[in-house]
Design an enzyme around this catalytic site. Structure first.
Site, PDB file in Angstrom:
ATOM      1  N   ARG A 265      41.124  78.939 -28.206  1.00  0.00           N
ATOM      2  CA  ARG A 265      41.856  80.040 -27.571  1.00  0.00           C
ATOM      3  C   ARG A 265      41.576  81.314 -28.363  1.00  0.00           C
ATOM      4  O   ARG A 265      41.550  81.297 -29.599  1.00  0.00           O
ATOM      5  CB  ARG A 265      43.369  79.785 -27.558  1.00  0.00           C
ATOM      6  CG  ARG A 265      43.833  78.811 -26.503  1.00  0.00           C
ATOM      7  CD  ARG A 265      43.678  79.344 -25.069  1.00  0.00           C
ATOM      8  NE  ARG A 265      44.126  78.390 -24.082  1.00  0.00           N
ATOM      9  CZ  ARG A 265      43.346  77.488 -23.472  1.00  0.00           C
ATOM     10  NH1 ARG A 265      42.069  77.417 -23.754  1.00  0.00           N
ATOM     11  NH2 ARG A 265      43.848  76.672 -22.561  1.00  0.00           N
ATOM     12  N   ASP A 289      33.718  81.222 -26.979  1.00  0.00           N
ATOM     13  CA  ASP A 289      33.847  80.873 -25.562  1.00  0.00           C
ATOM     14  C   ASP A 289      35.167  81.425 -25.026  1.00  0.00           C
ATOM     15  O   ASP A 289      35.402  81.415 -23.826  1.00  0.00           O
ATOM     16  CB  ASP A 289      33.811  79.350 -25.384  1.00  0.00           C
ATOM     17  CG  ASP A 289      33.833  78.950 -23.913  1.00  0.00           C
ATOM     18  OD1 ASP A 289      32.960  79.443 -23.166  1.00  0.00           O
ATOM     19  OD2 ASP A 289      34.722  78.178 -23.505  1.00  0.00           O
ATOM     20  N   GLU A 294      40.640  88.101 -22.967  1.00  0.00           N
ATOM     21  CA  GLU A 294      39.780  87.622 -21.867  1.00  0.00           C
ATOM     22  C   GLU A 294      40.454  87.681 -20.499  1.00  0.00           C
ATOM     23  O   GLU A 294      39.791  87.767 -19.473  1.00  0.00           O
ATOM     24  CB  GLU A 294      39.308  86.186 -22.138  1.00  0.00           C
ATOM     25  CG  GLU A 294      40.403  85.139 -22.018  1.00  0.00           C
ATOM     26  CD  GLU A 294      39.874  83.724 -22.224  1.00  0.00           C
ATOM     27  OE1 GLU A 294      39.355  83.435 -23.311  1.00  0.00           O
ATOM     28  OE2 GLU A 294      39.996  82.900 -21.289  1.00  0.00           O
ATOM     29  N   HIS A 326      34.501  81.394 -21.288  1.00  0.00           N
ATOM     30  CA  HIS A 326      35.456  80.278 -21.118  1.00  0.00           C
ATOM     31  C   HIS A 326      34.879  79.215 -20.172  1.00  0.00           C
ATOM     32  O   HIS A 326      35.529  78.816 -19.204  1.00  0.00           O
ATOM     33  CB  HIS A 326      36.810  80.790 -20.611  1.00  0.00           C
ATOM     34  CG  HIS A 326      37.962  79.936 -21.078  1.00  0.00           C
ATOM     35  ND1 HIS A 326      39.187  80.455 -21.437  1.00  0.00           N
ATOM     36  CD2 HIS A 326      38.066  78.590 -21.251  1.00  0.00           C
ATOM     37  CE1 HIS A 326      39.993  79.462 -21.788  1.00  0.00           C
ATOM     38  NE2 HIS A 326      39.330  78.317 -21.689  1.00  0.00           N
TER      39      HIS A 326
HETATM   40  P1  NAD Z   1      44.710  67.994 -28.570  1.00  0.00           P
HETATM   41  O1  NAD Z   1      46.151  68.221 -28.286  1.00  0.00           O
HETATM   42  O2  NAD Z   1      44.120  66.649 -28.335  1.00  0.00           O
HETATM   43  O3  NAD Z   1      44.384  68.390 -30.092  1.00  0.00           O
HETATM   44  C1  NAD Z   1      44.893  69.508 -30.724  1.00  0.00           C
HETATM   45  C2  NAD Z   1      44.954  69.193 -32.211  1.00  0.00           C
HETATM   46  O4  NAD Z   1      45.361  70.389 -32.889  1.00  0.00           O
HETATM   47  C3  NAD Z   1      45.967  68.108 -32.552  1.00  0.00           C
HETATM   48  O5  NAD Z   1      45.349  67.120 -33.373  1.00  0.00           O
HETATM   49  C4  NAD Z   1      47.053  68.850 -33.286  1.00  0.00           C
HETATM   50  O6  NAD Z   1      47.690  68.060 -34.290  1.00  0.00           O
HETATM   51  C5  NAD Z   1      46.243  69.983 -33.914  1.00  0.00           C
HETATM   52  N1  NAD Z   1      47.081  71.061 -34.389  1.00  0.00           N
HETATM   53  C6  NAD Z   1      48.288  71.489 -33.937  1.00  0.00           C
HETATM   54  N2  NAD Z   1      48.741  72.489 -34.698  1.00  0.00           N
HETATM   55  C7  NAD Z   1      47.805  72.703 -35.656  1.00  0.00           C
HETATM   56  C8  NAD Z   1      47.731  73.594 -36.752  1.00  0.00           C
HETATM   57  N3  NAD Z   1      48.695  74.470 -37.017  1.00  0.00           N
HETATM   58  N4  NAD Z   1      46.629  73.538 -37.529  1.00  0.00           N
HETATM   59  C9  NAD Z   1      45.639  72.638 -37.270  1.00  0.00           C
HETATM   60  N5  NAD Z   1      45.671  71.761 -36.259  1.00  0.00           N
HETATM   61  C10 NAD Z   1      46.753  71.794 -35.466  1.00  0.00           C
HETATM   62  O7  NAD Z   1      43.935  69.108 -27.740  1.00  0.00           O
HETATM   63  P2  NAD Z   1      42.405  69.089 -27.284  1.00  0.00           P
HETATM   64  O8  NAD Z   1      42.306  68.458 -25.949  1.00  0.00           O
HETATM   65  O9  NAD Z   1      41.564  68.600 -28.396  1.00  0.00           O
HETATM   66  O10 NAD Z   1      42.181  70.654 -27.054  1.00  0.00           O
HETATM   67  C11 NAD Z   1      42.187  71.560 -28.133  1.00  0.00           C
HETATM   68  C12 NAD Z   1      42.222  72.967 -27.600  1.00  0.00           C
HETATM   69  O11 NAD Z   1      40.995  73.255 -26.920  1.00  0.00           O
HETATM   70  C13 NAD Z   1      43.296  73.208 -26.517  1.00  0.00           C
HETATM   71  O12 NAD Z   1      44.544  73.535 -27.090  1.00  0.00           O
HETATM   72  C14 NAD Z   1      42.725  74.374 -25.756  1.00  0.00           C
HETATM   73  O13 NAD Z   1      43.232  75.561 -26.314  1.00  0.00           O
HETATM   74  C15 NAD Z   1      41.237  74.287 -26.018  1.00  0.00           C
HETATM   75  N6  NAD Z   1      40.448  74.034 -24.798  1.00  0.00           N
HETATM   76  C16 NAD Z   1      39.476  74.911 -24.468  1.00  0.00           C
HETATM   77  C17 NAD Z   1      38.708  74.687 -23.346  1.00  0.00           C
HETATM   78  C18 NAD Z   1      37.587  75.613 -22.947  1.00  0.00           C
HETATM   79  O14 NAD Z   1      37.061  75.525 -21.821  1.00  0.00           O
HETATM   80  N7  NAD Z   1      37.147  76.514 -23.818  1.00  0.00           N
HETATM   81  C19 NAD Z   1      38.962  73.564 -22.538  1.00  0.00           C
HETATM   82  C20 NAD Z   1      39.963  72.675 -22.933  1.00  0.00           C
HETATM   83  C21 NAD Z   1      40.712  72.911 -24.054  1.00  0.00           C
END
Ligand code: NAD
Length: 361
Positions: A265, A289, A294, A326
């Site tokens: 994000r 990305d 955005e 994105h």
């Molecule tokens: P997920 O919930 O499986 O994993 C997120 C991880 O972040 C968890 O392990 C959590 O413990 C950790 N976390 C929470 N707070 C934290 C902190 N303060 N410091 C470090 N780690 C912390 O989520 P995911 O499916 O792996 O997705 C991750 C992120 O990717 C989503 O939140 C979203 O913002 C982003 N995303 C982007 C796209 C894209 O197209 N660019 C698509 C999907 C998701």
């Protein structure tokens, strides 16, 4: 002002609808307003609705949801939104007043929703918790490879019959240290890909993932990950606690020449601090990305317009910055999975629960 219509839809008067499907599924027929619907969203949703015999009236609008466009959900039971829609308190109140009783996200991330207000309004917020972690992890790896080996520049050069290698020098990934911030579904897979390249992977998360550990990842404190990594990739959600996790102070702790990758994000990075890091050569390269501003830029064609966001415009002046809009999630498999879970979520609303994909903080 509402603009940028998808040619196939006639918003306000006659949105594109799914009609005439047999009613084999439980619960009443819902009227459903999809915001930020592009042709690829409409195609995948309609195909899945047909496959699953979904009886609901699906209405697709190209507009992003905000206070001005919320009226498009008139007469609807459910609003379905994507990452750059605005779902703050005002919008939620307006939707509720219009009779919308559930909010569905076509994303895993839910940072665009005021969850406190949704809770107060007793409006369930359902998301797609996982649709393709591979899509995002692979895109992050692609950005890492492209930044390092400069495929984007080579592509342009060779199209012009310029085969000079000056400026295209990369480094071996083998033996380099990659820092992964957030080892959930996507971060763990990205770590796995990096170990395949022969990288040493360090990680920081508030929880240790058994999956990431099984790939040979070593957990460290955030400062240690920042200090020891040649490449840092962000995979944690945007929370108040992670907002601007990359800032002047954290950048000062990094190795000179570090590569930063953000597919998570935009709000995780203080853009001005990143620009300062690039200008001082502290940061070697950046791939984005996602971008803090955005909303209103990505997913739309702005060619021929002046880019009003000066920080974003400045990013394009650096040859060592790579931006994608994105699109990390954007694979066939992901679209299909998003459509499937969205149909499941609609059925959950039709039957008034249970809600396995409800966002609960
Ligand atoms: P997920 O919930 O499986 O994993 C997120 C991880 O972040 C968890 O392990 C959590 O413990 C950790 N976390 C929470 N707070 C934290 C902190 N303060 N410091 C470090 N780690 C912390 O989520 P995911 O499916 O792996 O997705 C991750 C992120 O990717 C989503 O939140 C979203 O913002 C982003 N995303 C982007 C796209 C894209 O197209 N660019 C698509 C999907 C998701």
């Amino acid at each position: 002002m509402l603009r940028g219509l998808v040619a196939r839809t006639k918003p306000f008067l006659a949105p594109l609808r799914t009609a005439g499907l047999s009613t084999q599924t439980a619960g009443p027929r819902l009227n459903v307003a999809f915001f930020s619907a592009h042709n690829y969203d409409i195609d995948s949703m309609q195909a899945m609705a047909k496959k699953e015999n979904i009886p609901h009236d699906l209405r697709f609008f190209p507009h992003r949801l905000n206070l001005g466009t919320a009226q498009l959900a008139t007469d609807c039971d459910v609003a379905v939104v994507f990452v750059n829609d605005t779902v703050d308190g005002l919008v939620l109140h307006k939707l509720k007043k219009m009779g919308v009783r559930a909010l569905l996200l076509r994303s895993a991330g839910f940072d665009m929703v005021d969850l406190d207000v949704a809770k107060e309004l007793e409006m369930p917020v359902l998301r797609v918790p996982s649709y393709s972690p591979y899509a995002v992890a692979e895109h992050a790896a692609g950005l890492m490879m492209t930044l390092n080996r400069k495929y984007h520049r080579a592509y342009n050069r060779t199209r012009d019959f310029n085969f000079n290698l000056q400026g295209l020098l990369g480094f071996d990934l083998h033996g380099k240290t990659v820092g992964v911030v957030g080892t959930g579904k996507i971060g763990a897979l990205f770590a796995k890909i990096c170990t395949g390249f022969g990288c040493n992977v360090l990680a920081y998360d508030v929880y240790e993932s058994p999956e990431a550990l099984s790939y040979g990842v070593t957990y460290k404190k955030l400062d240690e990950v920042l200090a020891q990594s040649d490449i840092i990739s962000l995979h944690c959600p945007l929370f108040p606690s992670t907002h601007h996790i990359i800032n002047d102070d954290s950048i000062s702790k990094m190795k000179k020449g570090v590569m930063l990758i953000n597919t998570s994000r935009g709000g995780l990075m203080d853009t001005e601090a990143v620009i300062r890091g690039l200008t001082s050569d502290k940061i070697g390269s950046v791939a984005l990305d996602v971008f803090e501003g955005e909303n209103g830029i990505f997913y739309e064609d702005h060619s021929g317009e002046i880019l009003a966001d000066e920080n974003f415009a400045k990013m394009f002046t650096f040859p060592n910055v790579l931006v994608t809009g994105h699109q990390a999630y954007f694979t066939q498999e992901a679209l299909e999975n998003i459509a499937k879970t969205t149909m499941d979520n609609l059925q959950a609303v039709a039957t008034n629960g249970p809600y396995p994909n409800r966002v609960v903080i």
